[in-house]
Design an enzyme around this catalytic site. Structure first.
Site, mmCIF file in Angstrom:
data_model
loop_
_atom_site.group_PDB
_atom_site.id
_atom_site.type_symbol
_atom_site.label_atom_id
_atom_site.label_comp_id
_atom_site.label_asym_id
_atom_site.label_seq_id
_atom_site.Cartn_x
_atom_site.Cartn_y
_atom_site.Cartn_z
ATOM 1 N N LYS A 225 8.137 -1.911 7.076
ATOM 2 C CA LYS A 225 8.544 -2.443 5.767
ATOM 3 C C LYS A 225 9.873 -1.821 5.332
ATOM 4 O O LYS A 225 10.622 -2.420 4.564
ATOM 5 C CB LYS A 225 7.440 -2.148 4.746
ATOM 6 C CG LYS A 225 7.676 -2.708 3.352
ATOM 7 C CD LYS A 225 6.401 -2.718 2.553
ATOM 8 C CE LYS A 225 5.930 -1.325 2.200
ATOM 9 N NZ LYS A 225 6.759 -0.699 1.145
ATOM 10 N N HIS B 258 -9.036 0.667 4.829
ATOM 11 C CA HIS B 258 -7.954 -0.145 4.280
ATOM 12 C C HIS B 258 -8.455 -1.572 4.089
ATOM 13 O O HIS B 258 -9.143 -2.119 4.967
ATOM 14 C CB HIS B 258 -6.750 -0.132 5.218
ATOM 15 C CG HIS B 258 -6.037 1.180 5.238
ATOM 16 N ND1 HIS B 258 -6.276 2.159 4.309
ATOM 17 C CD2 HIS B 258 -5.096 1.672 6.058
ATOM 18 C CE1 HIS B 258 -5.491 3.195 4.568
ATOM 19 N NE2 HIS B 258 -4.774 2.926 5.626
#
Length: 909
Positions: A573, A181
């Site tokens: 999120k 990532h």
């Protein structure tokens, strides 16, 4: 190969950024620095390192850019210190005016100077950590802290008895999974330069004061800092997935391959004292290293089946080279004569077999090792490992064959009385093969459930299939190929992103059959539950999945083992950090309870990021806050970007980190810890319910407000972060950011961090605590409830890295006073409640070392933030720019500042 390297994310070490450059002669400047640094003491050795490195950087700046550059850097540095110290708007405005006054070219140079400075301070921090660890290691009794495996094991024995404690130790497993990532902001060339500086700093430590070696080390450091200054800090192009694989391999080459066996040995030493190394160890090879690098294709079109094949080949080549060298090294030390250390019949048979298949090599080895049977056999094994790497017939088919040969040698040495050799160097070889096999990393594939559904729909339609579907099928063929070449551990876990139904898991097996029919590879299909709704539905999905024939067959083959992954990033999120933490705890509790009732040996795989908004923070405290039976001696998590090199890039730090996490993993399942965690969760369930509802409502009032997503993209450098060549994976799912669904979790966190708001780590907590309202009971909960304590401590860290004055400047870019005020109000409320619960008058007062480190870094990060704001204003509204640079120049300045702020704050996503 050199590894990228990065110190621990977060302000986790004692450091002062004092005197980044030679001390100014101006008395007012000296007074500013002195007042700012008063009372912020650090170890003398650390102070000396920082002053020396800072002085060398100052010399480089003068030589490379002249006195004017040096003085401009100093002006901004002193102004930001004064602004931080005085906390007045006038002082802050003066610092901002200096940042605005530079030409675009000068601002570029100043940003680079501060970024170089942070790299040097991070180096000094790490060097001090290593220094302290070595000092403790040399002082008996200093390593008996509560967070070591030895101490955890001793405590476990008192609770469950010797036999049960031994059984749990034998089942211990720590399984970090390295991911690609995109969170490592600095270039690998910069990391390599810092690593060389680290080696020179060690040489400087050992040199005689004033001697030639000390002078040489300083001269070489000056040269290396000049290299650091002159190296372009930004990557010109995004790395390919194969580049990312080779970068991660550097960690194995330089650290993990040799360090992990030393971890096992150190624990065995602590548990058994003088008996360690003279008989079979009690410590198992409990570390397994996983990797998504080259296997994770969810949202990354550049990771193909051929990339996955190459990733496995690269990793295998690295471990086989490592084993070959280790066998040769240990073999060359076994100069034990046959007279006093006679070989066993099994060892003699090994040699005879090798002689028959490789007579020429056997003749050479016998000539090199006359009368030294154990030596020549180990050297013969090294030759066979080399043949394995080259794919020759004389090589090993499986790592288990090498293990069998090593144990044959070990038994022979032990029976002949050479126990120190049998359970010393040979044992290290055994541990390495047990840990890494012939694959090094257990490569895992990840793909989105919708990609599978689309591929199946195409395959079952009878129409020609797309290139994407053909690629999906090819992945299964590559997995089967890897398993044939390197064993089942080399590949076989298949992670399904956004698992929302049991059919999403069954689809993987269906696709494998489409690809290979009855020759499909052995697959452990791992559901990944990411959203709030998916976490709640997880137990029901699992209960249905285990009724499928493919799952039942795999459970039968593995002793009822099942792995389940939990996503921290998207859940945070989705509903905000507070509700996400509570939902994750509840999901783990229910999944663990279901597994217990179903007689399933569960491993929960934690998809934690580096930043606090993505599940980051100290891993050992998080482990001890997990629900009963959710750990059970097994802990698996993702490690990414800067976290990989922070935790595993330096041997002493890697050893300490693995020991700490393993200790917490062992201790988390002790009756006392499980009872305490369970009782606290039940006792404060009413508080959790109130916090969950109120925090979600507050979070939704922000993120579901009309126009929030484009506003967010305006008030942070979100769009520009996407220009950074951090990794091969795209930063977002769509072409623009119209909603949070378009945005990946990493840039969501990274952008808020760059804006010095860190919203992803704390928003909604203040409202949640205020909704509970009972301060006395909340203080009690903070003291007694591990989950809340971990949450509050992590938020305190996140808040300490915020800067309200800087944050206001970013929020003002968006022309939405309502949203800006909502953020600022929640920030003030959260800070107020966190301080009330943790005690004192400021953040982190219960963690003074951490507090000091944060306070000392902040003004220097402010300098880079002011330069970033200047560039961001120019890009958002060219009329605001004070310089005459074009957009490209402003973007470069912004990206340079992004890299510098990431280095200063020590995390990205």
């Amino acid at each position: 190969m050199r590894s990228d390297h990065c110190p621990d994310p977060g302000y986790s070490r004692t450091v002062t950024p004092e005197h980044a450059f030679p001390e100014p002669t101006d008395t007012s400047a000296i007074r500013i620095i002195g007042r700012f640094e008063a009372g912020r003491g650090i170890p003398d050795a650390m102070r000396t390192d920082v002053r020396m490195l800072g002085a060398l950087l100052g010399q480089v700046l003068r030589e490379a850019g002249g006195d004017d550059l040096f003085e401009d850097v100093e002006r901004l540095r002193l102004a930001t210190i004064q602004a931080y110290d005085e906390e007045t708007s006038d002082a802050f405005d003066r610092a901002a005016a200096i940042a605005e006054s530079f030409s675009i070219a000068r601002a570029d140079e100043v940003a680079r100077a501060f970024t170089c400075y942070f790299h040097l301070v991070n180096l000094a921090e790490e060097h001090q950590r290593v220094r302290v660890l070595r000092e403790r290691a040399g002082q008996p009794g200093r390593e008996d802290a509560a967070d070591t495996v030895a101490t955890a094991y001793a405590r476990l024995k008192t609770e469950v008895g010797d036999d049960e404690a031994r059984r749990r130790l034998e089942g211990l497993r720590f399984h970090p999974v390295f991911t690609a990532h995109p969170t490592e902001a600095r270039r690998r060339a910069v990391s390599s330069s810092i690593r060389r500086l680290s080696e020179l700093l060690t040489q400087h430590d050992s040199a005689s004061e004033g001697g030639a070696e000390e002078h040489r080390a300083r001269r070489r450091m000056l040269e290396e800092i000049d290299t650091l200054w002159r190296t372009a800090p930004l990557r010109a192009e995004k790395p390919s997935p194969t580049d990312e694989v080779r970068t991660v391999m550097g960690v194995f080459d330089e650290t993990l391959f040799t360090t992990v066996p030393h971890v096992y040995r150190r624990i065995d030493d602590a548990l058994r004292g003088d008996d360690s190394g003279a008989s079979a160890p009690v410590v198992p090879a409990f570390v397994r290293i996983g990797s998504w690098v080259g296997g994770d294709r969810d949202g990354n079109p550049f990771v193909t089946a051929s990339v996955t094949r190459e990733a496995s080949q690269i990793a295998s080549d690295h471990v086989l080279r490592g084993l070959e060298r280790a066998l040769e090294r240990i073999g060359c030390t076994l100069t034990l004569s046959a007279e006093n250390t006679p070989p066993s019949d099994a060892v003699a048979a090994l040699w005879e077999s090798f002689t028959a298949s490789e007579p020429r090599v056997a003749h050479e080895l016998a000539a090199r090792s006359p009368g030294e049977p154990h030596r020549r056999v180990l050297l013969a094994l090294a030759h066979r490992v080399a043949a394995t790497r080259h794919g020759d017939e004389q090589g090993y088919a499986r790592p288990e064959e090498l293990l069998e040969d090593l144990r044959t040698v070990q038994s022979s040495l032990s029976d002949a009385g050479a126990k120190r050799h049998a359970f010393g160097g040979v044992q290290h070889l055994i541990w390495q093969v047990e840990t890494y096999g012939f694959h090094l990393t257990e490569l895992e594939v990840r793909q989105h459930s919708q990609v599978h559904a689309k591929a199946l729909a195409e395959l079952e339609s009878g129409e020609p299939i797309s290139a994407q579907t053909e690629e999906v099928l090819e992945v299964f063929r590559v997995i089967a190929e890897i398993q044939r070449d390197r064993g089942l551990r080399a590949a076989g876990r298949y992670v399904v992103s956004f698992t929302q139904a049991a059919s999403d898991l069954a689809n993987v097996h269906r696709l494998a059959k489409h690809a290979l029919g009855d020759d499909a590879p052995v697959l452990d299909v791992v559901p990944l539950f990411e959203t709030f709704a998916d976490l709640q539905a997880a137990p029901g999905i699992l209960a249905e999945a285990v009724t499928f024939p493919e799952f039942q067959a795999r459970l039968a083959a593995t002793g009822n083992r099942l792995e389940v992954m939990l996503g921290y990033s998207d859940s945070s999120k989705d509903v905000g950090p507070v509700a996400a933490n509570l939902a994750l705890y509840e999901a783990q509790e229910k999944i663990a309870q279901w597994a217990q009732e179903s007689d399933i040996e569960l491993t929960l795989f934690h998809g934690r990021g580096g930043a606090l908004g993505r599940g980051g923070g100290p891993a050992n405290s998080a482990i001890l806050a997990q629900p009963p039976h959710s750990v059970d001696g097994r802990f698996k998590l993702t490690e990414q970007g800067e976290v990989i090199f922070a935790r595993y890039g330096e041997p002493a730090i890697a050893m300490r980190h693995i020991d700490q996490v393993a200790a917490a993993t062992l201790l988390a399942s002790s009756p006392s810890v499980e009872k305490h965690t369970s009782d606290a969760a039940a006792r404060f369930a009413d508080i959790a319910a109130v916090m969950d509802t109120s925090s979600r409502e507050r979070f939704f009032s922000l993120v579901k407000a009309e126009g929030f997503a484009p506003w967010f993209a305006t008030v942070t450098p979100l769009e520009e972060i996407g220009l950074l060549a951090l990794g091969s994976r795209p930063a977002r799912r769509g072409l623009s950011v119209e909603s949070l669904e378009d945005l990946r979790a990493i840039p969501w966190v990274f952008a808020w961090t760059q804006a010095r708001i860190n919203l992803a780590g704390w928003f909604g907590l203040g409202t949640a605590l205020a909704a509970v309202g009972d301060e006395e009971r909340l203080v009690e909960a903070y003291r007694d409830w591990p989950l809340l304590r971990t949450m509050i401590d992590n938020v305190a860290m996140s808040l300490a890295k915020t800067d309200e004055r800087i944050a206001r400047q970013y929020l003002a870019l968006g022309d939405r006073d309502d949203l800006a005020q909502l953020v600022l109000d929640e920030l003030a409320l959260t800070r107020e409640w966190v301080i009330r619960l943790t005690g004192g008058v400021g953040l982190l007062e219960n963690k003074p070392i951490l507090q000091r480190a944060v306070q000392l870094r902040t003004p220097y990060v402010d300098a880079l933030s002011l330069l970033q704001l200047r560039a961001l204003r120019a890009l958002r509204d060219p009329a605001e720019a004070t310089g005459s640079g074009a957009d490209d120049e402003q973007k470069r300045l912004l990206l340079l500042s992004v890299s510098g702020v990431a280095a200063g704050l020590q995390n990205t996503g």
